[in-house]
Structures are given as structure tokens and as C-alpha cells.
Design an enzyme around this catalytic site. Sequence first.
Site, PDB file in Angstrom:
ATOM      1  N   HIS A 105       0.878  -1.180   0.000  1.00 36.02           N
ATOM      2  CA  HIS A 105       0.000   0.000   0.000  1.00 36.02           C
ATOM      3  C   HIS A 105       0.915   1.230   0.000  1.00 36.02           C
ATOM      4  CE1 HIS A 105      -2.829   2.923   1.781  1.00 36.02           C
ATOM      5  NE2 HIS A 105      -3.810   2.086   1.478  1.00 36.02           N
ATOM      6  N   ASP A 119       2.824  -4.861   8.092  1.00 33.00           N
ATOM      7  CA  ASP A 119       1.630  -4.040   7.876  1.00 33.00           C
ATOM      8  C   ASP A 119       0.435  -4.998   7.946  1.00 33.00           C
ATOM      9  OD1 ASP A 119      -0.561  -2.763   6.888  1.00 33.00           O
ATOM     10  OD2 ASP A 119       0.398  -1.968   5.093  1.00 33.00           O
ATOM     11  N   GLN A 175      -4.926  -5.140   6.896  1.00 30.36           N
ATOM     12  CA  GLN A 175      -6.003  -6.011   6.414  1.00 30.36           C
ATOM     13  C   GLN A 175      -6.069  -7.322   7.195  1.00 30.36           C
ATOM     14  OE1 GLN A 175      -8.287  -5.151   4.245  1.00 30.36           O
ATOM     15  NE2 GLN A 175      -7.339  -3.223   3.667  1.00 30.36           N
ATOM     16  N   LYS A 178     -10.325  -0.647  10.608  1.00 33.29           N
ATOM     17  CA  LYS A 178     -10.433  -1.864   9.790  1.00 33.29           C
ATOM     18  C   LYS A 178     -10.697  -3.091  10.668  1.00 33.29           C
ATOM     19  CE  LYS A 178      -7.431  -0.064   6.170  1.00 33.29           C
ATOM     20  NZ  LYS A 178      -8.250   0.194   4.990  1.00 33.29           N
ATOM     21  N   CYS A 229      -4.608   2.728  -3.791  1.00 33.82           N
ATOM     22  CA  CYS A 229      -3.348   3.078  -3.106  1.00 33.82           C
ATOM     23  C   CYS A 229      -2.278   2.024  -3.349  1.00 33.82           C
ATOM     24  CB  CYS A 229      -3.544   3.303  -1.612  1.00 33.82           C
ATOM     25  SG  CYS A 229      -4.634   4.666  -1.244  1.00 33.82           S
TER      26      CYS A 229
HETATM   27  C1  LIG Z   1      -2.566  -2.935   3.559  1.00 28.64           C
HETATM   28  C2  LIG Z   1      -2.828  -1.538   4.007  1.00 28.64           C
HETATM   29  N1  LIG Z   1      -1.846  -0.821   4.558  1.00 28.64           N
HETATM   30  C3  LIG Z   1      -2.047   0.424   5.005  1.00 28.64           C
HETATM   31  C4  LIG Z   1      -3.270   1.033   4.902  1.00 28.64           C
HETATM   32  C5  LIG Z   1      -3.461   2.416   5.435  1.00 28.64           C
HETATM   33  O1  LIG Z   1      -4.377   2.397   6.490  1.00 28.64           O
HETATM   34  P1  LIG Z   1      -4.936   3.744   7.122  1.00 28.64           P
HETATM   35  O2  LIG Z   1      -5.473   4.556   5.977  1.00 28.64           O
HETATM   36  O3  LIG Z   1      -5.997   3.303   8.069  1.00 28.64           O
HETATM   37  O4  LIG Z   1      -3.799   4.425   7.789  1.00 28.64           O
HETATM   38  C6  LIG Z   1      -4.324   0.334   4.322  1.00 28.64           C
HETATM   39  C7  LIG Z   1      -5.642   0.967   4.125  1.00 28.64           C
HETATM   40  O5  LIG Z   1      -6.359   0.670   3.206  1.00 28.64           O
HETATM   41  C8  LIG Z   1      -4.101  -0.988   3.871  1.00 28.64           C
HETATM   42  O6  LIG Z   1      -5.090  -1.706   3.327  1.00 28.64           O
END
Ligand SMILES: Cc1ncc(COP(=O)(O)O)c(C=O)c1O
Length: 412
Positions: A128, A206, A209, A232, A370
Site C-alpha cells: 500500500h 503491515d 487487512q 479496519k 493506493c
Molecule cells: C494494507 C494496508 N496498509 C495500510 C493502509 C493504510 O491504512 P490507514 O489509511 O488506516 O492508515 C491500508 C488501508 O487501506 C491498507 O489496506
Amino acid sequence: MSKGHRVRLDFSVRTQFPSLRQSVRGVGLTYLDSAATTLKPQQVVDRVQKFLLIEAANVHRGAYALSDQATENFETVRKKVATFLGAQRPEEVVFTYGTTDGLNLLAHSLGETVLKKGDVVVLSEMEHHANLVPWHLLKERLQIELQFIPVTDQGDLDLEAAERILKNPKVKVLSLVYCSNTLGTVNDVAKLFAMCRERGILTICDAAQAVAAMKVDVQKLSADFLVFSGHKLFGPYGVGVLYGRWDLLETLKPFRGGGSMIEAVSLDHSSYLPPPYRFEAGTPNIEGVIGLGESLDFLSDLKWADIAQHEDDILLHATQQIESISGVRIIGRPQLRKNVLPLSFEWGHPSDVSQLLDQQGIAVRSGHLCTQPLLKRFGLSAVLRVSFSLYSNREDVDQLVRGLKKSKELLS
Ligand SMILES: Cc1ncc(COP(=O)(O)O)c(C=O)c1O
């Protein structure tokens, strides 16, 4: 819901989510965007409301009962999160504003302490943007080198390439997504992190998800650091968690400065509190933390095996139904996929299809999600993503399939 009461995921759990009872554009909502954010169960909203209406007080500065109680409730959530992740002590849990915030904190603070010019940070092609841009910023500041584990045509990480990349003694950090928000791929993080531990490479997971889809245990993963967002995980927005191994957190400099994180301040110098407070400058998102604690309580009434069985059934049903429509392509075929199907269409652009679905009350996401480099890897600039959670059901999938067929008729 009472403790020990097991919820039948296909039915009872849905009733906990009032959002699913509303109509959108004159039809019942079909919510298929849980990878963007999960819906919130009634008990989480009730808990946040109770805090804001009755219990509101600032934390860690109490000279009175209400503030002491708020502090106690806040710190109880830290303990719950530590248990949830298998951390060794609550002090390994830092409250952040979300996954993005946690990753920025780590890139910044590792850049202050561990990393120097010429060191290599390894990421993957399926990250992401939240796990790319903070490292790009650090690269500009420190002239570190970034290397990327490639993604195969199936949508898995190329593990042989990963092993080769990790043999380079200049590699100091591996920061890797556990479950891809675009492909749904579940990466073998434990295997890669074990390799890193043998070589003294720091590891960041990370888990944005992953946390709502499977049991995440930082010990089993050998993760030095792990980040996720409350929203999430059936919780509020603007709150997240950074787990860090205690001995490592102790060596890191703060990311932000301000109140609540200092030991002493003079006009030209500050000294800092130990972790986790060192990383929690200013008034935190207290109702967010309290709500996150309640979302962990909500989850503790369920069994991971039941969640997996239910979600895997929905994913299989969706895959079979969508594959039966000619002119749809499901991107990738990873060895293990969770909750996410990325689609492209012969009959239209993903954003046109998602607009037509929206007119039928079906909420999905389209665009680059993203993950621009990942889509480029598959020769795409946009996909339509369908994503599920524990409250999704087969009827949601059937609605989607009807909607896709209608969009085909209208756009062909
Ligand atoms: C795999 C992953 N990493 C990071 C993020 C970023 O999360 P946040 O926008 O809640 O900071 C997301 C959000 O969609 C994500 O799916």
C-alpha cells in the site's frame, strides 16, 4: 453481547451492524467495501458514546476521579491489545492514529537511529502507498536504498527472489504487508521474518487487512514491529496500534514532540519518557482507544476458525459466481487469498461499473486502491475491488452478480 456466547456468523452477527439495515438509492445496502473500512457493531458505537457523554476526561493527568477512571480505561485497552497480538508486555503497544501513522513513525524513527546512508530497506511490489511513501521520504533524507520483492503473475511474492535480496548484508529492514488490500494475497510473513531474524534484519508487518481476517500473533510471526488501524477492525477512525519489541522501542527516538511524552523540559532541552508514552505526544484519541477496546471485546465473542470458515465460503461463492460471467477477469490467483477480489471488465472501466453498482445500492471501491506500482505490475491503472468481512453473506454476492450482469447489459 455476553461473554462465551458464540455467534452464528451467517445470521446473528449481521444484526449487530445497524448500517446493514439501511436503504441506499431506494434499495437495501449491499456493503462490499470492508477492505476500505469495516462497519461498526452497535456495542462499539454505544461504548464510544458512553465515553463521550458520561466519562469524558483527559488521560494521564488526573487530579480527579473522572480522569483517573479515563486513564484506567485507556490503559486497560493497551493490555487488551497486548493480549490480542501476543505481545509480551502492554508497554510494547503504542497508540497511533492508524496504520499510515505507525509506518511514518517507524520510517522516521528508524531513520534517526538504526539506518544510515547506503543501507537497504526491503519492501515488496504489493505494498500500500502507506508502506512506500514514508520510505521514499526517508530515502530523500538519508540516501538509503530501497529494494522490492517482486510479485508473480499469480499475485504471490516471489520467495526465491526474496531470499536472494535478503542475503545482502546491507539490508537492515524488511517492511511487508501481511494481506494485500488489492489482491487479497496472504503473504508468508512468518517464513520471511524468520529468515530476517537469523540475519539481524529488523521486520515490520503491515497488518492493516490481516487483523480482522485471522489471528495475528507477533511471536509466531517473529515480527519486530507491527501496525494496524482501528477502523479496519470494527473500531473507530483515527486510532491505530504500533506494536514494537520492547528492547527495540527503547532504542528509538520519538516521532513527535509535545505534552505527555516528556520526563523534563527546560527552555532548550527535553528528556523523554520511556515507551510507549515517548511515542504518544499530545492528547490521544481517547474515545478511539476506548472504542477499539470494545471492538476487541466484540471479536472475543467469536472464534477465528468460524470467521475463517464463513469468509472463505463467501469468497469461494463470489469467485465461482463471478467467473461464470463472461468478460470479467479476476486479477491474480494467489495460493492463499482472503476477503478481496480485484476485477477488471471487457465491457467497461472499473469506475463506470462501480457507479452503476452504486445505483443499485452496492458499495464497492474502484481505482488504484493506493497500490499504483502493483497495478502497473499487472498492466492496469484501475480495478474494481469487492471485499468481504464477517457480516457479509451469500445474498450480498448474489446482489453483486446481478449488478455486474446489469452493468454488462448497459455498457456493452
Ligand atoms: C494494507 C494496508 N496498509 C495500510 C493502509 C493504510 O491504512 P490507514 O489509511 O488506516 O492508515 C491500508 C488501508 O487501506 C491498507 O489496506
